[in-house]
Write an enzyme that holds these catalytic residues in place. Structure first.
Site, PDB file in Angstrom:
ATOM      1  N   CYS A 130     -98.488 -93.547  30.437  1.00  0.00           N
ATOM      2  CA  CYS A 130     -97.039 -93.280  30.341  1.00  0.00           C
ATOM      3  C   CYS A 130     -96.779 -91.858  29.854  1.00  0.00           C
ATOM      4  O   CYS A 130     -95.855 -91.623  29.059  1.00  0.00           O
ATOM      5  CB  CYS A 130     -96.342 -94.288  29.435  1.00  0.00           C
ATOM      6  SG  CYS A 130     -96.382 -95.944  30.084  1.00  0.00           S
ATOM      7  N   ASP A 162     -90.669 -90.487  17.209  1.00  0.00           N
ATOM      8  CA  ASP A 162     -91.241 -91.641  17.892  1.00  0.00           C
ATOM      9  C   ASP A 162     -92.510 -92.004  17.120  1.00  0.00           C
ATOM     10  O   ASP A 162     -93.540 -91.329  17.253  1.00  0.00           O
ATOM     11  CB  ASP A 162     -91.551 -91.260  19.352  1.00  0.00           C
ATOM     12  CG  ASP A 162     -92.432 -92.292  20.052  1.00  0.00           C
ATOM     13  OD1 ASP A 162     -92.860 -93.265  19.401  1.00  0.00           O
ATOM     14  OD2 ASP A 162     -92.694 -92.119  21.260  1.00  0.00           O
TER      15      ASP A 162
HETATM   16  C1  PLP Z   1     -96.088 -92.724  21.545  1.00  0.00           C
HETATM   17  C2  PLP Z   1     -95.435 -93.921  22.171  1.00  0.00           C
HETATM   18  N1  PLP Z   1     -94.108 -93.960  22.264  1.00  0.00           N
HETATM   19  C3  PLP Z   1     -93.464 -95.006  22.792  1.00  0.00           C
HETATM   20  C4  PLP Z   1     -94.160 -96.084  23.278  1.00  0.00           C
HETATM   21  C5  PLP Z   1     -93.408 -97.236  23.847  1.00  0.00           C
HETATM   22  O1  PLP Z   1     -93.656 -98.372  23.090  1.00  0.00           O
HETATM   23  P1  PLP Z   1     -93.043 -99.769  23.560  1.00  0.00           P
HETATM   24  O2  PLP Z   1     -93.612-100.022  24.927  1.00  0.00           O
HETATM   25  O3  PLP Z   1     -93.525-100.722  22.542  1.00  0.00           O
HETATM   26  O4  PLP Z   1     -91.582 -99.606  23.592  1.00  0.00           O
HETATM   27  C6  PLP Z   1     -95.554 -96.092  23.223  1.00  0.00           C
HETATM   28  C7  PLP Z   1     -96.324 -97.199  23.790  1.00  0.00           C
HETATM   29  O5  PLP Z   1     -97.480 -97.069  24.128  1.00  0.00           O
HETATM   30  C8  PLP Z   1     -96.210 -94.985  22.642  1.00  0.00           C
HETATM   31  O6  PLP Z   1     -97.524 -94.949  22.533  1.00  0.00           O
END
Ligand code: PLP
Length: 406
Positions: free
Chosen positions: A364, A199
């Protein structure tokens, strides 16, 4: 070398006053601001070249298709992929990770297999795997976090074994800033024949990424966190794996031949891009990558590291602030903190009155927050257009808030 004054001139949003104050934007981990070049490329596309791609032989459609394909090439170069066939455009990191969870999960994950994640994961790289594990009867395992909020590599050796089908880890924690040693983990995944997924939502905007050097099978990212518009993101996938992998979404553009009872798939990457894509977003993303190239990741790293060290230094001067996460040398430009007796949402609202944009909440990453013994923090996250004056403004405003509450 481009100066900070010149950089700031490229970002029209900084002309906007917030409650009559200068905008101090410290919410870059959520989304970054957009340079004029990206904004203009999008409107120029709609003003002069708008058409659907891969569907027409008329002039506009051909130009739009060429630009859209060129954007894939640009991303391939940016990540050091072999070529456009390894780059799938999605809406964002979340969609890229869901694509993998569904496609690999439904077709390859079996009862008794395990999926290895870290304790740092954003919900986007946790919840899709939880759902798939439940459905397929697989187990989820976690690589632990050390006392000082880094990845515990010794626990990775225990977690990954011959029943591991997928290792899916963040490259940088959005909540704490911790940088994860992906290459070390991918070595373990390789030894056990597992798919290695990264990710990269927080790494692609801030550091050079070489998917071949990292030796990963998949790398997901979001355009909006790296100067590009919202609604465009991507997934790098190794060509030989993508060739064998089942599509996630079905419909127009992703097919080759369709009969009333069957269908075959288009060539890569279109096999994974069903329906009308976000053409202007792809074009904006390509321009954003050019812009990042103009600044250079060496400079981006230098600025961000200076800012992170400075933010730690200044916040550590405040006795009422507790910083979460590792020391600056182990992390990106994110500072998560708590203030004695004041809820992060109140802090963020009061900072906003001074024109300072930060994030407050669980970021999140609810399970991670719980491990840290809290349910939320205030997070300041920087990018190359921030300055030490922005950090000073944050510290000054925090001092004011503390006085107000005490
Ligand atoms: C580490 C990480 N993964 C995944 C995401 C998800 O990103 P998106 O909302 O653009 O799909 C974020 C968003 O803050 C993130 O910081």
């Amino acid at each position: 070398m481009i100066s900070i004054t010149e950089i700031l001139k490229d970002f029209p949003i900084f002309e906007t006053k917030i409650h009559g104050k200068r905008l101090v934007y410290l919410d870059n981990a959520a989304t970054t601001q957009k340079p004029r070049q990206v904004i203009e490329a999008i409107s120029q596309y709609y003003e002069t070249r708008n058409a659907n791609v891969h569907r027409g032989v008329h002039y506009l459609s051909e130009i739009a298709s060429e630009d859209y394909e060129e954007a894939h090439n640009k991303v391939a170069k940016f990540l050091n992929a072999k070529g456009m066939e390894e780059i799938i455009f999605t809406r964002n990191t979340t969609e890229s990770l869901n694509l993998l969870a569904y496609s690999l999960g439904l077709n390859e994950l079996e009862k008794g297999d395990n999926i290895v994640l870290t304790r740092f994961e954003h919900h986007s790289n946790l919840v899709p795997w939880q759902q798939m594990a439940r459905r397929q009867g697989a187990e989820i395992r976690f690589i632990e976090m050390t006392e000082d909020c880094r990845l515990d590599l010794a626990s990775a050796e225990k977690a990954i074994d011959d029943k591991t089908k997928v290792v899916s880890i963040t490259h940088m924690s959005n909540a704490l800033g911790t940088i994860i040693p992906v290459k070390e983990v991918s070595k373990l995944a390789r030894e056990h024949g597992a798919y290695m997924i990264v990710d990269g939502a927080q790494s692609a905007p801030h550091m050079p990424v070489d998917v071949r050097e990292l030796d990963v099978d998949f790398f997901a990212f979001s355009g909006h966190k790296m100067l590009a518009p919202m609604g465009i993101g991507g997934l790098y996938g190794r060509e030989d794996i993508l060739e064998k992998m089942e599509p996630f979404l079905f419909g127009g553009d992703m097919i080759s031949i369709v009969s009333f009872d069957n269908a075959t798939w288009n060539r890569l990457p279109w096999k994974f891009e069903a329906g009308t894509p976000n053409v202007s977003g792809g074009i904006g993303l390509a321009v954003a990558i050019d812009y990042l190239g103009k600044i250079g990741f060496d400079k981006i790293h230098y600025i961000e590291h200076e800012l992170t060290e400075y933010a730690h230094e200044r916040l550590n001067e405040l006795s009422f602030i507790k910083i979460y996460g590792p020391e600056p040398k182990y992390k990106g430009a994110v500072v998560s903190f708590a203030m004695d007796g004041i809820h992060p949402h109140d802090i963020a609202s009061l900072l906003d009155e001074d024109g300072i944009a930060v994030r407050a909440g669980h970021h999140c990453a609810q399970p991670l927050m719980k491990m840290l013994g809290t349910d939320s923090t205030t997070r300041a996250s920087m990018y190359f257009y921030n300055t030490k004056e922005d950090i000073d403004a944050l510290v000054e405003s925090l001092q004011k808030i503390y006085k107000l509450f005490s």
